[in-house]
Design an enzyme around this catalytic site. Structure first.
Site, PDB file in Angstrom:
ATOM      1  N   ARG A 566     -74.411  87.558  49.860  1.00 49.18           N
ATOM      2  CA  ARG A 566     -73.635  87.680  48.211  1.00 49.18           C
ATOM      3  C   ARG A 566     -72.931  85.690  48.547  1.00 49.18           C
ATOM      4  O   ARG A 566     -72.809  85.381  49.535  1.00 49.18           O
ATOM      5  CB  ARG A 566     -72.332  88.388  48.161  1.00 49.18           C
ATOM      6  CG  ARG A 566     -72.611  89.505  48.761  1.00 49.18           C
ATOM      7  CD  ARG A 566     -73.696  90.297  47.594  1.00 49.18           C
ATOM      8  NE  ARG A 566     -73.464  91.355  48.530  1.00 49.18           N
ATOM      9  CZ  ARG A 566     -74.105  92.599  47.743  1.00 49.18           C
ATOM     10  NH1 ARG A 566     -73.878  93.058  46.411  1.00 49.18           N
ATOM     11  NH2 ARG A 566     -74.004  93.509  48.217  1.00 49.18           N
ATOM     12  N   VAL A 567     -73.039  85.280  47.439  1.00 51.78           N
ATOM     13  CA  VAL A 567     -72.936  83.754  46.893  1.00 51.78           C
ATOM     14  C   VAL A 567     -71.272  83.687  47.256  1.00 51.78           C
ATOM     15  O   VAL A 567     -70.694  82.854  47.546  1.00 51.78           O
ATOM     16  CB  VAL A 567     -73.443  83.260  45.669  1.00 51.78           C
ATOM     17  CG1 VAL A 567     -74.983  82.669  45.924  1.00 51.78           C
ATOM     18  CG2 VAL A 567     -72.993  83.912  44.331  1.00 51.78           C
ATOM     19  N   ASP A 568     -70.774  84.609  46.614  1.00 53.18           N
ATOM     20  CA  ASP A 568     -69.589  84.838  47.103  1.00 53.18           C
ATOM     21  C   ASP A 568     -68.944  84.795  48.413  1.00 53.18           C
ATOM     22  O   ASP A 568     -68.091  84.271  49.242  1.00 53.18           O
ATOM     23  CB  ASP A 568     -68.515  86.047  46.289  1.00 53.18           C
ATOM     24  CG  ASP A 568     -69.738  86.559  45.292  1.00 53.18           C
ATOM     25  OD1 ASP A 568     -69.748  86.320  44.134  1.00 53.18           O
ATOM     26  OD2 ASP A 568     -68.972  87.649  44.820  1.00 53.18           O
ATOM     27  N   ASP A 569     -69.245  85.238  49.743  1.00 53.57           N
ATOM     28  CA  ASP A 569     -69.063  85.057  50.724  1.00 53.57           C
ATOM     29  C   ASP A 569     -69.892  83.560  51.401  1.00 53.57           C
ATOM     30  O   ASP A 569     -69.561  84.163  52.979  1.00 53.57           O
ATOM     31  CB  ASP A 569     -70.032  86.255  51.016  1.00 53.57           C
ATOM     32  CG  ASP A 569     -69.453  87.979  51.145  1.00 53.57           C
ATOM     33  OD1 ASP A 569     -68.971  87.347  49.989  1.00 53.57           O
ATOM     34  OD2 ASP A 569     -70.367  88.729  50.566  1.00 53.57           O
TER      35      ASP A 569
END
Ligand code: ATP
Ligand code: MG
Length: 698
Positions: A566-569
């Site tokens: 995930r881009v949040d990651d």
């Protein structure tokens, strides 16, 4: 459009790849690749399909893929009309095959496929197959939790069962467009219930039968079903789960909130619990066995528009509160069937087994609908894959002569951890294609799956997709091109993935960024149930003009796509952007590491530091030496900048009930915000979190 096609990197690269002489020593190359220790980087490992496999494949070569892909992009209407014409349509769709607006700046987001086409999904899954002469073919091999406990249904038998339930549903007042919540384990009654709903135009909402009463209540209150279908109890491994008690609590909660429910159809699952010991609410609860079998085994079909809703399903909740994804009928039918056929190189003689539960999108598209639409024989397994022991999957593979086996990386890693002997004890000769879904598969797990499970003869379809996409988006086509362990390879026909930067500008060539999709495909979700604004805000606002997947992605020099999580990651260490998947893969390649989850934490100097949760292989003990050796592995494979700052020993990792690691909880633990863990209702085992907190300073 044609311009896109010309500049599209992956096409150019596949074009250059296709100049490889097709028979140029694939075997020796293959061996070098899979036996070779550490080559420069993962991306250089090519695993070639055997010539024999390629020759029999639906897509035998990069050239063939390229031609078909090009056609699907240049003429989506023509391409998908052709795919759709293999199905039964009571009336053909209107002159416009599809209509779309994916650009929020131009107004409301809107996607339609085959609008005006009149069809029925259940009819296409069952009646159509029977009419083609395959009525006596086995549709479902059912395997119970206990070895030796099994059953089968032919297409004709399945249709009869579906019709009986459909008639009962109509009898209690369920009409086209009404919602039905299904809270069942992997009994044959689960796909039967889905099909019965689609036969009468009702909208099913399957809730994974592992969710708590609270989660179930939330979903019931959201879609307000006419009926809930459940069973009294189920055995999973050595445990018994009392589903009816959970439903009772959920219905009580829902009633308290002003949503009483009139009918709860309960299947008596005798092998787990007798009806006498089941709690009962007279007037509301009805035993399936008392009413359904009394109904006729034929039932007229409710013809629906291609754009009528088919089902509602919540996402796994890996990144937060689950979203109620809505899929419609026609495009979903055409797309799931087509992807199933090509991504698994499906042939009528195959026996197919997907280990996913029908409570997830994988179970919708690739346990129930995709396989049946192809007239396939599929295994439905009630139990746990490690019960009675870690060899159960291969026992089932041998028993039913499974040729296509599709599972999740989490299972691959856990079986790898148990040791090869559980696999090699069984023949597995029938296997021909393997599949993976749910998370990026670490190259080391990929190799084990390929070498040990598939004995280096079965291509692995690492299928990247989402609840929202309805079907496979980026996936290998077995036999069509060489694979790279850990890469989902290339887009499926009709799919135009793009990688964009923070500003939403498309990046060409070798690059990393945010994965978006540029135009619609038939099984794209149409809305979030009851909340079109949230749909637009979540998926179409970050990068106007595109569908934003939420995932990060790298395209390598050969045009292969690598999902990085995930881009949040994504972690930014001293200006280096590092995908969690990359560091995790390096850790998992250490022989004593069974599983790893990496998150970023604030770091005074570097901006962000790398914090790794590590689960060790059975019976290996924690030690300082091991910690150092794990860090060294990452340094060697990726570089010093990616070396974890902290290793947190983890007896287990917090996972969703579909087996995905929930990094948002790990981020809170890593930053010691222990009282802000957020929504943990979709966790499979909440006690894992307490264990991790205990080990915070070890
Ligand atoms: P939520 O959206 O509620 O956080 P979720 O994204 O886990 O939950 P799903 O729709 O079940 O819910 O999962 C889709 C996601 O799973 C993808 O966005 C991607 O991150 C991951 N995924 C699925 N298959 C693959 C794959 N083959 N390789 C890499 N990642 C994958
Ligand atoms: Mg998601």
């Amino acid at each position: 459009s044609t311009t896109t096609l010309k500049t599209s990197d992956h096409l150019r690269h596949v074009e250059s790849m296709s100049t490889l002489p097709s028979g140029a020593g694939p075997i020796s190359r293959l061996n070098a690749v899979i036996l070779g220790e550490s080559l420069a980087s993962e991306e250089d490992h090519l695993v070639f399909p055997s010539e024999a496999f390629s020759m029999q494949a639906h897509v035998p070569s990069p050239q063939k893929y390229l031609e078909t892909y090009a056609r699907s992009i240049e003429d989506p209407a023509g391409f998908w009309s052709e795919m759709a014409s293999g199905f039964f349509w009571k009336e053909r769709w209107g002159p416009q095959v599809y209509a779309e607006n994916l650009d929020i700046r131009k107004g409301k987001i809107n996607i339609e496929w085959f609008k005006g086409g009149i069809t029925n999904l259940c009819y296409n899954c069952l009646d159509r197959i029977i009419e083609s002469g395959d009525g006596d073919k086995i549709a479902i091999f059912w395997e119970g939790n206990e070895p030796g406990f099994d059953g089968t249904l032919t297409y004709k038998q399945l249709l009869a069962r579906v019709c009986q339930l459909a008639n009962w549903l109509k009898d209690v007042g369920v009409r086209k467009g009404d919602a039905v919540v299904i809270y069942l384990p992997m009994l044959m009654e689960l796909p039967i219930s889905m099909l019965a709903c689609s036969r009468i135009g009702a909208v099913h909402s399957v809730v994974f039968a592992g969710f708590s009463a609270e989660s179930l209540a939330q979903r019931i209150m959201d879609c307000k079903p006419k009926v809930v279908i459940t069973c009294n109890a189920v055995r999973r491994g050595s445990k018994i789960i009392y589903l009816k008690d959970i439903v009772d609590a959920a219905l009580a909660e829902s009633a308290r909130n002003g949503n009483p429910l009139d009918v709860c159809l309960t299947y008596e699952n005798e092998s787990a619990m007798k009806r006498e010991s089941t709690k009962w609410q007279e007037g509301r609860d009805i035993w399936w066995q008392d009413v359904v079998p009394k109904h006729p085994t034929t039932c007229a079909v409710e013809w629906v528009d291609a754009e009528d809703p088919l089902f509602l399903l919540y996402t796994s909740g890996s990144t937060g509160k689950p979203k109620g994804v809505l899929h419609t009928t026609g495009g979903y039918m055409v797309y799931t069937a087509t992807t199933f056929k090509y991504a698994f190189d499906y042939k009528p003689s195959d026996v197919y087994w997907c280990t996913a539960d029908c409570g997830w999108i994988t179970g919708h598209s690739y346990v129930t609908y995709g396989p049946l639409l192809n007239g396939a024989t599929a295994v439905v397994f009630e139990g746990a894959p490690n019960y009675p022991d870690a060899g159960r999957c291969w026992d089932i593979v041998d028993k039913f002569k499974v040729s296509i086996f599709y599972t999740a990386p989490t299972l691959v890693r856990s079986l790898m951890r148990e040791g090869d002997q559980y696999v090699t004890r069984y023949s597995r000769k029938s296997l021909r294609v393997l599949g993976s879904v749910g998370e990026p598969i670490n190259p080391s797990a990929w190799r084990w799956y390929f070498n040990v499970v598939g004995e280096s003869r079965c291509p692995i379809s690492d299928t990247w997709w989402q609840t929202e996409t309805g079907g496979f988006m980026i996936t290998p086509l077995p036999g069509a091109w060489p694979q790279k362990p850990g890469s989902a390879t290339f887009p499926f026909f009709g799919v135009q993935p793009v990688i964009v930067d923070e500003k939403g500008a498309e990046i060409e060539g070798e690059c990393s960024g945010y994965l978006c999709v540029k135009s619609s495909w038939p099984s794209a979700f149409r809305t979030l149930y009851g909340d079109h604004e949230r749909y637009e805000a979540t998926y179409f606002s970050a990068f106007p003009g595109y569908y934003f997947t939420g995932d990060g992605c790298t395209r390598d020099k050969d045009g292969y796509y690598w999902l990085t999580g995930r881009v949040d990651d994504v972690i930014n260490v001293s200006g280096h952007r590092i995908g969690t998947a990359e560091v995790e893969s390096a850790l998992v390649s250490h022989p004593q590491c069974a599983e790893a989850a990496v998150v970023g934490v604030e770091h005074e100097v570097k901006g962000q530091g790398i914090y790794a949760f590590v689960t060790l292989v059975e019976s290996v003990l924690y030690s300082e030496d091991l910690r150092r050796s794990l860090i060294l592995t990452v340094r060697n494979q990726i570089g010093a900048f990616a070396a974890p700052d902290k290793i947190h020993w983890a007896p287990g990792l917090p996972k969703t009930r579909s087996g995905k690691i929930m990094r948002r909880i790990l981020r809170k633990i890593a930053s010691r915000q222990l009282d802000e863990l957020g929504d943990t209702s979709t966790l499979a085992d909440p006690s894992v979190v307490d264990e991790l907190i205990k080990l915070v300073d070890c």
